[in-house]
Write a protein that holds these residues in place. Structure first.
Motif, PDB file in Angstrom:
ATOM      1  N   TRP A 182       2.400  -7.740 -11.976  1.00 31.21           N
ATOM      2  CA  TRP A 182       3.263  -6.946 -11.105  1.00 31.21           C
ATOM      3  C   TRP A 182       3.148  -5.463 -11.427  1.00 31.21           C
ATOM      4  CZ3 TRP A 182       8.073 -10.623 -11.704  1.00 31.21           C
ATOM      5  CH2 TRP A 182       7.863 -11.755 -10.898  1.00 31.21           C
ATOM      6  N   ARG A 183       3.028  -5.126 -12.722  1.00 32.62           N
ATOM      7  CA  ARG A 183       2.858  -3.720 -13.093  1.00 32.62           C
ATOM      8  C   ARG A 183       1.571  -3.154 -12.482  1.00 32.62           C
ATOM      9  NH1 ARG A 183       4.261  -5.528 -18.322  1.00 32.62           N
ATOM     10  NH2 ARG A 183       2.104  -5.201 -19.021  1.00 32.62           N
ATOM     11  N   ALA A 184       0.498  -3.936 -12.580  1.00 35.26           N
ATOM     12  CA  ALA A 184      -0.789  -3.496 -12.032  1.00 35.26           C
ATOM     13  C   ALA A 184      -0.713  -3.325 -10.518  1.00 35.26           C
ATOM     14  CB  ALA A 184      -1.877  -4.491 -12.415  1.00 35.26           C
ATOM     15  N   ALA A 201       1.962  -2.666  -8.754  1.00 31.44           N
ATOM     16  CA  ALA A 201       2.801  -1.505  -8.457  1.00 31.44           C
ATOM     17  C   ALA A 201       2.013  -0.212  -8.625  1.00 31.44           C
ATOM     18  CB  ALA A 201       4.025  -1.501  -9.370  1.00 31.44           C
ATOM     19  N   LEU A 202       1.165  -0.148  -9.636  1.00 35.88           N
ATOM     20  CA  LEU A 202       0.373   1.056  -9.885  1.00 35.88           C
ATOM     21  C   LEU A 202      -0.707   1.260  -8.828  1.00 35.88           C
ATOM     22  CD1 LEU A 202       0.023   0.816 -13.783  1.00 35.88           C
ATOM     23  CD2 LEU A 202       1.454   2.399 -12.455  1.00 35.88           C
ATOM     24  N   ARG A 203      -1.013   0.211  -8.042  1.00 36.20           N
ATOM     25  CA  ARG A 203      -1.994   0.322  -6.963  1.00 36.20           C
ATOM     26  C   ARG A 203      -1.428   1.018  -5.724  1.00 36.20           C
ATOM     27  NH1 ARG A 203      -3.818  -5.113  -5.067  1.00 36.20           N
ATOM     28  NH2 ARG A 203      -4.913  -3.803  -3.549  1.00 36.20           N
ATOM     29  N   LEU A 204      -0.114   1.063  -5.615  1.00 36.95           N
ATOM     30  CA  LEU A 204       0.491   1.603  -4.402  1.00 36.95           C
ATOM     31  C   LEU A 204       0.100   3.061  -4.115  1.00 36.95           C
ATOM     32  CD1 LEU A 204       4.078   0.048  -4.445  1.00 36.95           C
ATOM     33  CD2 LEU A 204       2.212  -0.443  -2.865  1.00 36.95           C
ATOM     34  N   PRO A 205       0.110   3.967  -5.111  1.00 40.74           N
ATOM     35  CA  PRO A 205      -0.321   5.344  -4.805  1.00 40.74           C
ATOM     36  C   PRO A 205      -1.740   5.416  -4.240  1.00 40.74           C
ATOM     37  CG  PRO A 205       0.809   5.269  -6.916  1.00 40.74           C
ATOM     38  CD  PRO A 205       0.595   3.846  -6.499  1.00 40.74           C
ATOM     39  N   GLN A 206      -2.636   4.578  -4.761  1.00 44.75           N
ATOM     40  CA  GLN A 206      -4.009   4.553  -4.258  1.00 44.75           C
ATOM     41  C   GLN A 206      -4.047   4.069  -2.810  1.00 44.75           C
ATOM     42  OE1 GLN A 206      -6.646   2.087  -6.529  1.00 44.75           O
ATOM     43  NE2 GLN A 206      -8.359   2.312  -5.093  1.00 44.75           N
ATOM     44  N   LEU A 207      -3.248   3.036  -2.508  1.00 43.82           N
ATOM     45  CA  LEU A 207      -3.185   2.528  -1.141  1.00 43.82           C
ATOM     46  C   LEU A 207      -2.660   3.599  -0.189  1.00 43.82           C
ATOM     47  CD1 LEU A 207      -1.738  -1.064  -1.715  1.00 43.82           C
ATOM     48  CD2 LEU A 207      -4.070  -0.483  -0.980  1.00 43.82           C
ATOM     49  N   MET A 208      -1.683   4.353  -0.649  1.00 42.08           N
ATOM     50  CA  MET A 208      -1.107   5.396   0.191  1.00 42.08           C
ATOM     51  C   MET A 208      -2.111   6.512   0.445  1.00 42.08           C
ATOM     52  SD  MET A 208       2.701   5.546  -1.524  1.00 42.08           S
ATOM     53  CE  MET A 208       3.375   6.699  -0.334  1.00 42.08           C
ATOM     54  N   ARG A 209      -2.864   6.899  -0.577  1.00 42.46           N
ATOM     55  CA  ARG A 209      -3.861   7.967  -0.416  1.00 42.46           C
ATOM     56  C   ARG A 209      -5.021   7.530   0.474  1.00 42.46           C
ATOM     57  NH1 ARG A 209      -2.895   8.708  -6.037  1.00 42.46           N
ATOM     58  NH2 ARG A 209      -4.767   7.462  -6.482  1.00 42.46           N
ATOM     59  N   SER A 210      -5.410   6.264   0.362  1.00 40.56           N
ATOM     60  CA  SER A 210      -6.556   5.778   1.123  1.00 40.56           C
ATOM     61  C   SER A 210      -6.237   5.566   2.598  1.00 40.56           C
ATOM     62  CB  SER A 210      -7.068   4.464   0.529  1.00 40.56           C
ATOM     63  OG  SER A 210      -6.091   3.432   0.671  1.00 40.56           O
ATOM     64  N   GLY A 211      -4.955   5.437   2.926  1.00 41.05           N
ATOM     65  CA  GLY A 211      -4.562   5.238   4.320  1.00 41.05           C
ATOM     66  C   GLY A 211      -4.867   3.852   4.845  1.00 41.05           C
ATOM     67  N   THR A 212      -5.081   2.885   3.942  1.00 41.12           N
ATOM     68  CA  THR A 212      -5.379   1.519   4.385  1.00 41.12           C
ATOM     69  C   THR A 212      -4.164   0.840   4.999  1.00 41.12           C
ATOM     70  OG1 THR A 212      -4.912   0.724   2.144  1.00 41.12           O
ATOM     71  CG2 THR A 212      -7.207   1.214   2.667  1.00 41.12           C
TER      72      THR A 212
END
Length: 336
Positions: free
Chosen positions: A80-82, A84-95
């Motif tokens: 779950w920690r991993a 959660a830490l993926r969310l900023p990347q998802l937001m930047r990528s616009g996926t």
């Protein structure tokens, strides 16, 4: 052997049929009971708002406790920690569409309206207004395909259900017209319900891309807390708000009650499906709103006969609006 004899179907094991019926009955009762957590949360947050004298501050406290719990939950599990830490990347990528990340604003609107409105309207009128907003939102979101795989047609029956929801709201609030700003106070939960109808779709999209519903719920609380806190800080800065923490412990349980309700519904939906779950939970919310109306200090409001009538109408509206429309000659799937 006659044609009639050939058509006879051997019935299923009677004991299995009884077991399945009993299981569904137990799950329905459990869902109704779980549904009462929503008006209990409204009562707690309403009492909190009355005590601190500021609905915005009450919403910050409620969302803050929920965020603390979810942060602790996410932190104890490495996966779950991993995620959660993926969310900023998802937001930047616009996926994932940015609007899906704003699902927390829907929950924030509900909690904010609880802190502002429940103390004046009472739990019952508040819940009726909220649920009727949800019913209309559900019909609209189903029509445009936000909440269902196949868009639901605006059939006459579903329009009737939405219209009945408006009537239920008007009937329920009729004794409260003498309350100052009554229309505004009722518009808050009704509008929050209109927004909240889309919230599950936003959370589901975040859960799908992050890989975890737990992470999506935690992010939901984070967004709501940040926005509510920003609003409170601005109001504190211009001198239009004040902030104080209550001394009564149970006023801090609003966030936990909301999370408990979410968790129970997630478990119960596996055995009932969305349609039965939705109707049973709404029945629980409406029943609980009558039970908890005035039961929590700071939320007293007289319970009128028309409030009970409005409750019955709201339940009928939910049942009617939940009837799936036909698409291309087939059922388009369960409604909200």
């Amino acid at each position: 052997m006659s044609e009639h004899a050939k058509s006879v179907v051997v019935p299923a094991n009677p004991s299995a049929v009884v077991w399945n019926a009993s299981r569904v009955a137990v799950l329905l009762v459990a869902t109704v009971a779980a549904g009462t957590l929503s008006p209990l949360q409204s009562a707690v947050n309403g009492a909190l708002g009355s005590t601190v004298g500021d609905g915005n501050a009450a919403a910050v406290v409620s969302f803050g406790t929920g965020l603390l719990i979810m942060t602790a939950v996410v932190s104890v599990h490495r996966r779950w920690r991993a995620q959660a830490l993926r969310l900023p990347q998802l937001m930047r990528s616009g996926t994932l569409g940015w609007w899906n990340y704003l699902a927390g604003l829907c929950g924030a609107a509900v909690v904010l309206s609880e802190g502002v409105s429940v103390g004046s309207l009472g739990v019952a009128v508040f819940q009726i207004s909220l649920i009727c907003g949800l019913i209309i939102s559900g019909v609209v979101c189903d029509r445009i395909g936000v909440t269902t795989a196949v868009p639901q047609l605006l059939s006459g029956v579903r329009i009737l259900g939405a219209g009945l929801a408006v009537v239920a709201t008007a009937v329920a609030i009729s004794p409260n017209f003498h309350v100052p700003h009554a229309i505004f106070l009722v518009a808050l939960p009704f509008g929050a319900g209109l927004l909240a109808g889309w919230q599950p779709a936003g959370n589901a999209a975040v859960a799908q891309h992050s890989g975890s519903l737990i992470v999506a719920i935690a992010f939901n609380f984070l967004v709501g807390f940040v926005v509510l806190s920003a609003g409170l800080l601005i109001r504190l800065g211009v001198g239009t708000a004040h902030f104080s923490l209550p001394a009564v412990w149970w006023m801090y349980t609003g966030g936990a009650l909301g999370l408990l309700s979410i968790g129970l519904m997630a478990l119960l939906v596996r055995g009932l499906g969305l349609l039965l779950l939705g109707l049973a939970s709404i029945a629980g919310q409406l029943l609980g709103s009558l039970l908890f109306n005035g039961a929590v200090p700071g939320t007293y409001a007289p319970l009128h006969v028309v409030t009970v009538v409005g409750t019955v109408l709201a339940l009928a509206a939910a049942g009617i609006a939940a009837i799936p429309a036909r698409t291309n000659g087939h059922r388009a799937g369960a409604a909200r």
